[in-house]
Design a protein around this motif. Structure first.
Motif, short mmCIF file in Angstrom:
data_model
loop_
_atom_site.label_atom_id
_atom_site.label_comp_id
_atom_site.label_asym_id
_atom_site.label_seq_id
_atom_site.Cartn_x
_atom_site.Cartn_y
_atom_site.Cartn_z
N HIS A 1 0.70 -1.13 -0.07
CA HIS A 1 0.11 -0.03 0.04
C HIS A 1 0.90 1.09 0.05
CE1 HIS A 1 -3.53 -2.57 0.71
NE2 HIS A 1 -2.76 -2.88 1.73
N GLY A 2 1.90 1.13 -0.81
CA GLY A 2 2.88 2.38 -0.59
C GLY A 2 2.49 3.34 -1.86
N LYS A 3 3.23 4.07 -2.17
CA LYS A 3 3.17 5.18 -3.15
C LYS A 3 1.74 5.96 -3.28
CE LYS A 3 3.68 5.92 -8.03
NZ LYS A 3 3.19 5.29 -9.58
N THR A 4 0.79 5.28 -3.93
CA THR A 4 -0.50 6.13 -4.05
C THR A 4 -1.44 5.72 -3.00
OG1 THR A 4 -1.33 4.31 -5.78
CG2 THR A 4 -0.58 6.23 -6.68
N ALA A 5 -1.08 4.63 -2.10
CA ALA A 5 -1.65 4.29 -0.83
C ALA A 5 -3.07 3.86 -1.01
CB ALA A 5 -1.64 5.55 0.12
N GLY A 6 -3.31 3.11 -2.19
CA GLY A 6 -4.58 2.45 -2.63
C GLY A 6 -5.52 3.55 -3.20
N ARG A 7 -5.19 4.73 -3.50
CA ARG A 7 -6.20 5.73 -4.07
C ARG A 7 -6.00 5.67 -5.63
NH1 ARG A 7 -7.40 10.42 -1.05
NH2 ARG A 7 -7.18 10.15 1.19
N GLY A 8 -5.02 4.97 -6.27
CA GLY A 8 -5.04 5.11 -7.73
C GLY A 8 -4.25 6.23 -8.20
N HIS A 9 -4.35 6.51 -9.27
CA HIS A 9 -3.68 7.59 -9.97
C HIS A 9 -4.70 8.59 -10.27
CE1 HIS A 9 0.23 5.69 -10.56
NE2 HIS A 9 -0.37 4.44 -10.72
N LYS A 10 -4.41 9.85 -9.91
CA LYS A 10 -5.11 11.11 -10.34
C LYS A 10 -6.55 10.91 -9.87
CE LYS A 10 -2.05 12.47 -14.13
NZ LYS A 10 -2.12 12.99 -15.37
N GLY A 11 -7.71 11.68 -10.24
CA GLY A 11 -9.00 11.77 -10.12
C GLY A 11 -9.35 12.26 -8.56
N PHE A 12 -10.38 12.54 -8.87
CA PHE A 12 -11.40 13.30 -7.55
C PHE A 12 -10.83 12.59 -6.24
CE2 PHE A 12 -15.48 13.78 -5.15
CZ PHE A 12 -15.19 15.29 -4.83
N LYS A 13 -11.23 11.29 -6.25
CA LYS A 13 -10.95 10.49 -4.98
C LYS A 13 -9.44 10.22 -4.49
CE LYS A 13 -14.13 7.04 -6.19
NZ LYS A 13 -14.97 5.93 -5.65
N SER A 14 -8.49 11.08 -5.57
CA SER A 14 -7.11 10.65 -5.00
C SER A 14 -6.69 11.64 -4.17
CB SER A 14 -6.35 10.26 -6.16
OG SER A 14 -6.35 11.52 -7.03
N ARG A 15 -7.46 12.88 -4.32
CA ARG A 15 -6.91 14.10 -3.83
C ARG A 15 -7.40 14.09 -2.22
NH1 ARG A 15 -4.46 15.12 -8.55
NH2 ARG A 15 -5.73 15.47 -9.96
N SER A 16 -6.42 14.80 -1.44
CA SER A 16 -6.97 15.06 0.03
C SER A 16 -8.05 16.05 -0.03
CB SER A 16 -5.63 15.60 0.82
OG SER A 16 -5.42 16.83 0.33
N GLY A 17 -9.05 15.76 0.97
CA GLY A 17 -9.96 16.65 1.48
C GLY A 17 -11.31 16.31 0.36
N SER A 18 -10.93 15.48 -0.68
CA SER A 18 -11.93 14.91 -1.50
C SER A 18 -13.06 14.14 -0.67
CB SER A 18 -11.67 14.09 -2.78
OG SER A 18 -10.97 13.05 -2.56
N GLY A 19 -14.08 13.75 -1.50
CA GLY A 19 -15.29 12.77 -0.85
C GLY A 19 -16.63 13.47 -1.10
#
Length: 151
Positions: A28-46
């Motif tokens: 669960h390194g690098k992108t920490a299970g959030r995938g690449h780019k996109g709305f749900k990869s950003r902090s504060g999103s949801g």
């Protein structure tokens, strides 16, 4: 003996917390299970509460109802039984009631006919109900209309 102080889950029944962003070896390194780019990869999103995928939300579709009068006066209600305990020799004003702890400072006061009047009272407040005025005058007291005048 089993009590709330020594309760613990059964061995193997609980999972450890997933530790994200702790290097490639963890899985669960690098992108920490959030995938690449996109709305749900950003902090504060949801998705926020009430969001309906771009459709006009329910709280905006429903009509607004009612009316709020911004000039409405809120009156603190005082019963005759509360006034009866105060001194009868002086004029009972809003300031007297604030000092006695009957009402809060800065409120309008209305006297209602709840209780009995035994002492002759002089009452000078914002409003007095008709029944309360009759009871005060029957006991030998007076009701002075309007707010107290400052000298």
């Amino acid at each position: 003996m089993l009590s709330l102080a020594n309760l613990s889950p059964k061995a193997g029944s609980t999972k450890q917390k997933k530790r994200l962003g702790r290097g490639p070896g963890s899985g669960h390194g690098k992108t920490a299970g959030r995938g690449h780019k996109g709305f749900k990869s950003r902090s504060g999103s949801g998705v926020k509460p009430g969001f309906e995928g771009g459709q006009m939300p329910l709280q905006r579709r429903l009509p607004k109802r009612g009316f709020t009068n911004t000039f409405k006066k809120q009156f603190a209600l005082v019963s005759l039984s509360q006034l009866n305990g105060l001194g009868s020799d002086e004029v009972i004003t809003v300031d007297t009631l604030v000092a006695a702890g009957v009402v809060k400072k800065g409120m309008f006061v209305k006297v209602l006919a709840n209780g009995e009047v035994t002492n002759p009272l002089k009452v000078q407040v914002d409003k007095v109900s008709g029944a309360a005025q009759k009871l005060i005058e029957a006991a030998g007291g007076t009701v002075i209309s309007g707010e107290p005048k400052e000298a």
